[in-house]
Motif scaffolding. Structure first.
Motif, PDB file in Angstrom:
ATOM      1  N   ARG A  70      43.154  -8.463  91.505  1.00  0.00           N
ATOM      2  CA  ARG A  70      44.160  -7.408  91.325  1.00  0.00           C
ATOM      3  C   ARG A  70      43.695  -6.091  91.954  1.00  0.00           C
ATOM      4  O   ARG A  70      44.483  -5.356  92.551  1.00  0.00           O
ATOM      5  N   TYR A  71      42.412  -5.799  91.773  1.00  0.00           N
ATOM      6  CA  TYR A  71      41.844  -4.584  92.371  1.00  0.00           C
ATOM      7  C   TYR A  71      41.954  -4.638  93.890  1.00  0.00           C
ATOM      8  O   TYR A  71      42.350  -3.657  94.526  1.00  0.00           O
ATOM      9  N   ILE A 129      43.786  -7.395 100.253  1.00  0.00           N
ATOM     10  CA  ILE A 129      44.519  -8.649 100.390  1.00  0.00           C
ATOM     11  C   ILE A 129      45.997  -8.337 100.180  1.00  0.00           C
ATOM     12  O   ILE A 129      46.351  -7.388  99.478  1.00  0.00           O
ATOM     13  N   SER A 130      46.839  -9.131 100.801  1.00  0.00           N
ATOM     14  CA  SER A 130      48.286  -8.899 100.737  1.00  0.00           C
ATOM     15  C   SER A 130      48.846  -9.304  99.390  1.00  0.00           C
ATOM     16  O   SER A 130      48.326 -10.195  98.723  1.00  0.00           O
ATOM     17  N   ASP A 131      49.929  -8.635  99.043  1.00  0.00           N
ATOM     18  CA  ASP A 131      50.681  -9.013  97.850  1.00  0.00           C
ATOM     19  C   ASP A 131      51.336 -10.357  98.162  1.00  0.00           C
ATOM     20  O   ASP A 131      52.097 -10.464  99.125  1.00  0.00           O
ATOM     21  N   PHE A 142      34.735 -13.168 101.973  1.00  0.00           N
ATOM     22  CA  PHE A 142      34.345 -12.243 103.040  1.00  0.00           C
ATOM     23  C   PHE A 142      34.140 -10.841 102.466  1.00  0.00           C
ATOM     24  O   PHE A 142      33.140 -10.176 102.755  1.00  0.00           O
ATOM     25  N   ILE A 143      35.076 -10.404 101.637  1.00  0.00           N
ATOM     26  CA  ILE A 143      34.990  -9.074 101.020  1.00  0.00           C
ATOM     27  C   ILE A 143      33.714  -8.965 100.181  1.00  0.00           C
ATOM     28  O   ILE A 143      32.964  -7.992 100.296  1.00  0.00           O
ATOM     29  N   LEU A 150      34.638  -0.299 101.101  1.00  0.00           N
ATOM     30  CA  LEU A 150      35.902  -1.027 101.050  1.00  0.00           C
ATOM     31  C   LEU A 150      36.796  -0.672 102.235  1.00  0.00           C
ATOM     32  O   LEU A 150      37.517  -1.524 102.755  1.00  0.00           O
ATOM     33  N   GLU A 151      36.746   0.568 102.678  1.00  0.00           N
ATOM     34  CA  GLU A 151      37.550   0.961 103.843  1.00  0.00           C
ATOM     35  C   GLU A 151      37.043   0.253 105.102  1.00  0.00           C
ATOM     36  O   GLU A 151      37.841  -0.215 105.920  1.00  0.00           O
ATOM     37  N   GLU A 152      35.733   0.148 105.250  1.00  0.00           N
ATOM     38  CA  GLU A 152      35.175  -0.588 106.389  1.00  0.00           C
ATOM     39  C   GLU A 152      35.564  -2.063 106.319  1.00  0.00           C
ATOM     40  O   GLU A 152      35.920  -2.675 107.330  1.00  0.00           O
ATOM     41  N   ILE A 153      35.514  -2.617 105.126  1.00  0.00           N
ATOM     42  CA  ILE A 153      35.871  -4.025 104.938  1.00  0.00           C
ATOM     43  C   ILE A 153      37.341  -4.241 105.278  1.00  0.00           C
ATOM     44  O   ILE A 153      37.702  -5.227 105.926  1.00  0.00           O
ATOM     45  N   LYS A 154      38.173  -3.299 104.869  1.00  0.00           N
ATOM     46  CA  LYS A 154      39.599  -3.396 105.179  1.00  0.00           C
ATOM     47  C   LYS A 154      39.804  -3.458 106.698  1.00  0.00           C
ATOM     48  O   LYS A 154      40.585  -4.269 107.208  1.00  0.00           O
ATOM     49  N   ASN A 155      39.088  -2.613 107.415  1.00  0.00           N
ATOM     50  CA  ASN A 155      39.188  -2.604 108.878  1.00  0.00           C
ATOM     51  C   ASN A 155      38.630  -3.887 109.486  1.00  0.00           C
ATOM     52  O   ASN A 155      39.192  -4.413 110.454  1.00  0.00           O
TER      53      ASN A 155
END
Length: 135
Positions: A21-22, A29-31, A52-53, A63-68
């Protein structure tokens, strides 16, 4: 509708449901789509994305780097030059942190050596005096 429930994703990725959920709230991750009865059905790939995360978090990525990183790895027009630039920048950041940590370690070792041990008031403690900028 095919897909995994949130509990199946949690079990497959070895995380708890609140972690999923976080990650959704942080848009890592996408809804997922919902069934007619309102249950979320996650694609199988989300398990690998969560692994991966978790792995990249363990390595110290934000988390921002992981998002990218996820966006780049999931993008059809993957550009390895962007990945190389990111990694090169991250290496420089890590080298700076290592340098700073080494300096901190050296300072603390020096202060520990100067510390006379028990029986010293905080006003006379060389460690406290140094941190307060008193010589």
């Amino acid at each position: 509708m095919e897909g995994l429930t949130i509990s199946q994703v949690a079990k497959g990725a070895n995380v708890n449901i609140e972690t999923i959920r976080y990650y959704e709230r942080r848009e890592l991750i996408s809804d997922p789509p919902r069934t007619e009865s309102g249950y979320r059905k996650f694609p199988q790939e989300v398990v690998e994305d969560i692994k991966f995360i978790k792995r990249t978090q363990e390595l110290g990525f934000t988390l921002e780097e992981i998002k990218n990183l996820l966006a780049a790895s999931n993008h059809k027009n993957f550009r390895s030059v962007e990945m190389h630039d990111f990694v090169t920048s991250k290496i420089k950041e890590i080298e700076t942190k290592i340098h700073d940590l080494h300096q901190m370690k050296t300072l603390l070792e020096d202060l520990a050596e100067k510390c006379p041990g028990s029986g010293v008031s905080k006003e006379e403690c060389p460690i406290i005096k140094n941190f307060k900028g008193v010589n």
